[in-house]
Design an enzyme around this catalytic site. Structure first.
Site, mmCIF file in Angstrom:
data_model
loop_
_atom_site.group_PDB
_atom_site.id
_atom_site.type_symbol
_atom_site.label_atom_id
_atom_site.label_comp_id
_atom_site.label_asym_id
_atom_site.label_seq_id
_atom_site.Cartn_x
_atom_site.Cartn_y
_atom_site.Cartn_z
ATOM 1 N N THR A 1 -25.426 26.460 -0.524
ATOM 2 C CA THR A 1 -26.362 26.772 -0.120
ATOM 3 C C THR A 1 -26.350 28.776 0.995
ATOM 4 O OG1 THR A 1 -27.550 24.749 0.508
ATOM 5 C CG2 THR A 1 -28.858 26.895 1.600
ATOM 6 N N LYS B 1 -28.387 25.294 9.974
ATOM 7 C CA LYS B 1 -27.875 26.527 8.700
ATOM 8 C C LYS B 1 -29.170 27.159 7.888
ATOM 9 C CE LYS B 1 -25.144 26.347 5.037
ATOM 10 N NZ LYS B 1 -25.574 26.919 3.789
ATOM 11 N N LYS C 1 -34.369 26.896 -3.524
ATOM 12 C CA LYS C 1 -33.685 25.527 -2.433
ATOM 13 C C LYS C 1 -34.470 26.013 -1.110
ATOM 14 C CE LYS C 1 -30.627 23.296 0.310
ATOM 15 N NZ LYS C 1 -29.114 22.143 0.144
#
Lengths: 435, 435
Positions: free
Chosen positions: B101, B251, B182
């Protein structure tokens, strides 16, 4: 006994004690009520008449000043005391000054209750004060007062006894206008008090000594009265108890946000500040000075930080702190003045009041007149503020990379971003203009 | 040796280990790189080929999967390793999947760097995954992939090996589109993870037992996938380490806010969540499960709280928690879909992907289609949302009266207030539409 009129006074805390004893010094017979016995002793020693009954403190007093801490306390003292309270004991045509900081809706509620209990003979003045205990004792407070002109005819002399000549602001709009004016000012205070800790805390994590930060901020665009005032305590860790507890600014902040909910105003940065103040109370810091909020960022005293940065690096990092504070103060100025507009206050008066007071900042001073022109539909400059946006982006990005929270900085940035790609004051103010 | 193509794999963490060993089980020769020796041992025991050199793990591999933790690690592994790294060692016309990611800007940066180093023969796919370690090991992940159609022709079969049949989302838009998809999903996750702790924490301070809250929320309008999933851990204090560390959602949250800064999008609630995650890391909770964020509100286990409330009072207080969560989830749905629109994602696909995934909520499900119609200019209902506004006001007011922070609830309320007196989805979405 003095030939001057007798005055009743409820609430001899730090501010109230100074105000009441100043009136004693001016030759008034002041009967003071407080719940704390040692304070009454001290008041007696200072020449006041102590009273342990609210009703007694009010009986035969043509003038009465309420300076308790909260609206809840004011309500109890005025109407709900077992001894009947102040209102039922006041003589006919008495003048009643509510100097506590309360929501404007509460001040208006008192006016209504006076009518409901058949005491609309009382001349009521909504008159919150500002300026701290020293100025209270000198009779040089700032006072923001709203009332009918009849009430001012009766009570203005007393407001003048307590305030500095240019610091008595008679606010158009009747009961509630004084409280609203104080609230609009406190928007600046609520935000700028947290901002200085955020600036010092972010700076500490960048490796900057607090003394270097203070030296750079004062005299820069990032200056605020709160920064200059509080930072001496931040640098010496003078928090226990210091001069102004977290709970005090929290109370005023909660007045801002509860009024904002009531009148549908998005007090965005004030709300963020309130949540952080709640967190500080949770940490057990409620009674500590608000200059100690920097401990949310670092447990190391910021004046002790050994900076290992090169001169160039240090300068770049100080610039980030300045960008952070400047961006926050820019939005604070917009939030304060837009809220004042929303509740119908005279904006020029807010500017005059705040620019040299505790809410003052370099941004408020330079942008305030323009903000007012725009809000009043008188044009106003619409030059680009993109440089502030970009500098704040840099600061928030730097904070993110070292995992430092910047509660206000990131909130201010989102508002500046939401205002549009070509950022102007007019676009920013639209975010505060609710249809 | 299998007749199936050889695959290189970098990053054998919880997710990567499951993904790589699943491919081993499917009969592929997988050469896995990791910096942690015991993991390589474990990988060898599971039938993989361990490698301590990135270049060696890539040599002669027609397919390569990168599943390291961050963009920084990906950059080092792909281009900056002392041994030359993955890219320089890959054979001609290899297919490279970046499953970490990362910010979409980073994925686009990889595409550019491949060109710059003369390796645009490599078929590159931007393919972040979601679903947790168990689904990784089963080969039933959700995958959001963006790439050229040539790259999909080469690599889609491998994406299919790792994902559930209906959970492979080929996102229009090329490199960066997968990462953006995402990210838009993680807006929901970032907000809704903190929301559940805020709900339990606020509830605890109202005197509610966490079990009563869970029972009431599940099946109500306040439901979210995160709430249902995390709350079992909140009730058992399963935080050490639990299943998903604070640093993991932090994150992803930082990817949201850094991308938002880059593309000028006001990701307001995500930003608030990020600041609170920073605070939790400051408390030393970074490695603990994110379900333990409730400790920001109460040190008492929420399942142990002895509620002394009457049934009626309990119901009223549970309603406040439900109002809080519902209001937050309403704004989260708007923020997620508006951000997707802002970066040019296909909105119907986001809806399909998120509604049954970790970002799902009752509000997203019910309001999502309407939000999409409005954002796509296809009309959409504009019925009043004032009941949500008023209920959130009540909850935030109740929190204020007990001095409980409600970071997201108060932030969401300000957005709903700013949207106007007659609150509709269309007005709320305007706040997320930057000119």
């Amino acid at each position: 006994m003095s030939s001057k009129p007798a005055i009743g006074f409820a609430g001899l805390g730090a501010m109230g004690f100074g105000m009441a004893t100043n009136l004693v010094k001016q030759g008034y017979a002041v009967t003071g009520f407080d719940v704390y016995a040692p304070t009454l002793e001290k008041f007696k020693a200072a020449g006041g008449v102590p009273s342990t009954s609210l009703a007694e403190s009010a009986r035969d007093k043509p003038f009465y000043i309420v300076m308790v801490a909260t609206a809840q306390q004011a309500q109890a003292a005025l109407f709900e005391s077992p001894d009947g309270g102040i209102v039922s004991a006041l003589p006919k045509d008495a003048t009643l000054l509510l100097c506590s900081t309360v929501p404007s809706a509460y001040a208006q509620g008192v006016e209504k209750q006076l009518k409901d209990v058949g005491r609309d003979d009382i001349f009521f003045i909504d008159a919150p004060v500002s300026g701290g205990a020293i100025r209270a004792a000198q009779g040089t407070l700032s006072i923001m007062a709203g009332a009918s002109s009849a009430a001012f005819q009766k009570g203005q002399w007393l407001l003048e006894e307590m305030s500095a000549p240019k610091k008595l602001f008679i606010v158009e709009g009747g009961i509630g206008a004084g409280s609203n004016m104080k609230m609009a000012h406190q928007v600046l205070a609520a935000i700028q008090i947290l901002a200085l800790s955020e600036g010092f805390g972010f700076g500490a994590r960048l490796g900057l000594n607090g003394k270097d930060i203070r030296e750079a901020v004062i005299g820069s665009e990032a200056w605020s009265w709160m920064f200059e005032n509080r930072s001496t305590r931040t640098l010496t860790e003078d928090y226990f108890p210091g001069a102004s507890a977290v709970t005090i600014i929290l109370k005023d902040t909660s007045i801002i946000t509860s009024t904002a909910r009531l009148v549908n105003f998005p007090a965005s940065l004030s709300t963020i500040a309130e949540q952080v103040y709640f967190s500080a109370v949770d940490r057990g810091w409620g009674a500590n000075d608000d200059a100690g909020l920097v401990r949310l960022w670092t447990s190391e005293p910021v004046a002790n930080i050994q900076s290992t940065l090169s001169d160039e690096d240090k300068k770049a990092k100080i610039d980030l702190v300045i960008s952070l504070l400047t961006g926050i103060h820019l939005v604070a100025a917009a939030e304060s003045i837009a809220f004042a507009k929303h509740v119908g206050l005279p904006l020029a008066q807010l500017y005059k009041l705040a620019v040299d007071a505790a809410g003052g900042s370099a941004m408020f001073k330079s942008l305030g007149p323009n903000i007012i022109e725009i809000l009043e539909g008188k044009g106003g400059e619409t030059s680009s503020l993109n440089s502030y946006l970009n500098r704040l982006k840099e600061a928030v990005g730097a904070a993110q990379s070292i995992r430092s929270p910047v509660y206000l900085g990131s909130g201010a940035l989102n508002l500046l971003v939401a205002a549009g790609k070509e950022l102007t004051l007019a676009e920013l103010l639209k975010l505060y203009t609710v249809n």
